[in-house]
Design an enzyme around this catalytic site. Structure first.
Site, short mmCIF file in Angstrom:
data_model
loop_
_atom_site.label_atom_id
_atom_site.label_comp_id
_atom_site.label_asym_id
_atom_site.label_seq_id
_atom_site.Cartn_x
_atom_site.Cartn_y
_atom_site.Cartn_z
N SER A 254 0.78 -1.10 -0.20
CA SER A 254 -0.18 0.04 0.06
C SER A 254 0.96 1.22 0.14
O SER A 254 0.31 2.27 0.01
CB SER A 254 -0.82 -0.03 1.23
OG SER A 254 -0.33 -0.18 2.51
N HIS B 66 -2.55 -3.51 -5.91
CA HIS B 66 -3.01 -2.79 -4.59
C HIS B 66 -4.64 -2.83 -4.65
O HIS B 66 -5.33 -2.21 -5.16
CB HIS B 66 -2.55 -1.42 -4.35
CG HIS B 66 -2.87 -1.05 -2.75
ND1 HIS B 66 -3.34 0.37 -2.71
CD2 HIS B 66 -3.08 -1.77 -1.79
CE1 HIS B 66 -3.69 0.47 -1.30
NE2 HIS B 66 -3.48 -0.62 -0.89
N GLU C 68 -5.69 -0.32 -7.32
CA GLU C 68 -4.43 0.55 -7.85
C GLU C 68 -3.56 -0.23 -8.57
O GLU C 68 -2.86 -1.39 -7.95
CB GLU C 68 -3.84 1.31 -6.96
CG GLU C 68 -4.80 2.34 -6.29
CD GLU C 68 -3.86 3.22 -5.25
OE1 GLU C 68 -4.05 4.20 -4.85
OE2 GLU C 68 -3.19 2.55 -4.26
N ASN D 250 -3.91 5.92 -0.31
CA ASN D 250 -3.11 6.05 0.91
C ASN D 250 -2.38 7.36 0.97
O ASN D 250 -2.25 7.88 2.15
CB ASN D 250 -2.20 4.91 1.21
CG ASN D 250 -2.99 3.80 1.69
OD1 ASN D 250 -4.08 3.76 2.38
ND2 ASN D 250 -2.93 2.63 1.25
#
Length: 291
Positions: A119, A140, A152, A190
């Site tokens: 992440s 991800h 992702e 994130n």
């Protein structure tokens, strides 16, 4: 390339969710973990989650049975070698991820695509420790994997176009949506989400509000489905801290400095839901704020 077999390293929260969606989409899945007990728990959890989907008429009982039949497990990492696609979903520590890829290299096929569910960690750096940086990508998934729509896709500096297109096709087959992110610390989700959570912890640390008031303020004032501290507990406070450290180290900006209170909770072993204590205590019938 036509990806049909998938090896997953790690049977934890993310690994078992990834195995769930791949098996349901028709891929043959081999899930690895160092612990036989962890693998058994993961398979039981997948079975229960699929059963809930059956109960809600999301899938048929036949689809559930077929998906469970596509999942195999092993404690031997080298047995993932024949897989078309390998997804590393181990703990968010770069040294562990590097060691996994190095152990895999002697056993994988020339066509195998390597990916990491990291992440936050540099895909380019992870890829550089392998023999195929052109066939390496960040893959991800969001937690919980069976529910969340986004994946992702992160290309390292050497990732080639066929690898990227192959993973785009996989995401489409899973029925999910791909977002392409550049290989910068924490990528897109994130990079935005974790500083918000960290700021919520600072708000608690500085006494601006209590756990309850902070979470209620964001749920009722910003229409968030879950308060930031509740979300941190769900993600895992150790994971939140690891991502903030990657942001702080990688971007060298003090605005990403992890809150000392977040560090203290992790040092105490209060990691959130997975340890039954974090910003909330989950050991009773209902969660109770710990501050």
């Amino acid at each position: 390339m036509d990806i049909r077999t998938v090896g997953i390293v790690g049977a934890g929260q993310m690994g078992n969710g990834i195995a769930h969606v791949f098996a349901l989409a028709g891929f043959d899945v081999l899930m690895n973990d160092i612990s036989e007990d962890a693998l058994n728990k993961a398979v039981a959890l997948i079975d229960g989650n699929l059963e809930r989907q059956v109960a809600r008429d999301k899938i048929s009982a036949e689809a559930k049975a077929a998906a469970m039949g596509r999942i195999r497990t092993t404690t031997k990492l080298h047995e993932l070698g024949p897989s078309d696609l390998i997804i590393e979903a181990a703990t968010e520590r770069e040294t562990i991820k590097q060691a996994i890829f190095e152990d895999l290299l002697p056993h994988i096929q020339p066509h195998t695509i390597l990916t990491s569910n990291t992440s936050s960690i540099s895909i380019t750096r992870l890829a550089s420790r392998t023999d195929r940086p052109e066939k390496f990508m960040g893959f991800h998934f969001m937690n919980p994997v069976p529910v969340m729509q986004l994946v992702e896709l992160i290309r390292g500096i050497a990732t080639d176009e066929p690898t990227y297109k192959a993973l785009l096709a996989v995401v489409e087959k899973l029925g999910k949506t791909a977002a392409s992110a550049e290989d910068f610390p924490a990528f897109i989700v994130n990079r935005i989400l974790m500083p918000m959570i960290n700021e919520a912890v600072y708000t608690l640390y500085e006494g601006v509000g209590s756990v309850k008031s902070i979470d209620e303020s964001l749920k009722l004032g910003a229409n968030h489905p879950m308060g930031p501290l509740e979300l941190a507990d769900f993600i895992g406070l150790d994971t939140c801290l690891a991502i903030m450290n990657v942001l702080h180290d990688g971007l060298a900006d003090t605005k990403y400095r992890p809150c000392p209170l977040l560090t203290k909770y992790v040092e105490a072993g209060w990691l959130g839901r997975k340890t039954q204590r974090g910003f909330y205590d989950y050991r009773g019938e209902t969660p109770v704020p710990t501050r």
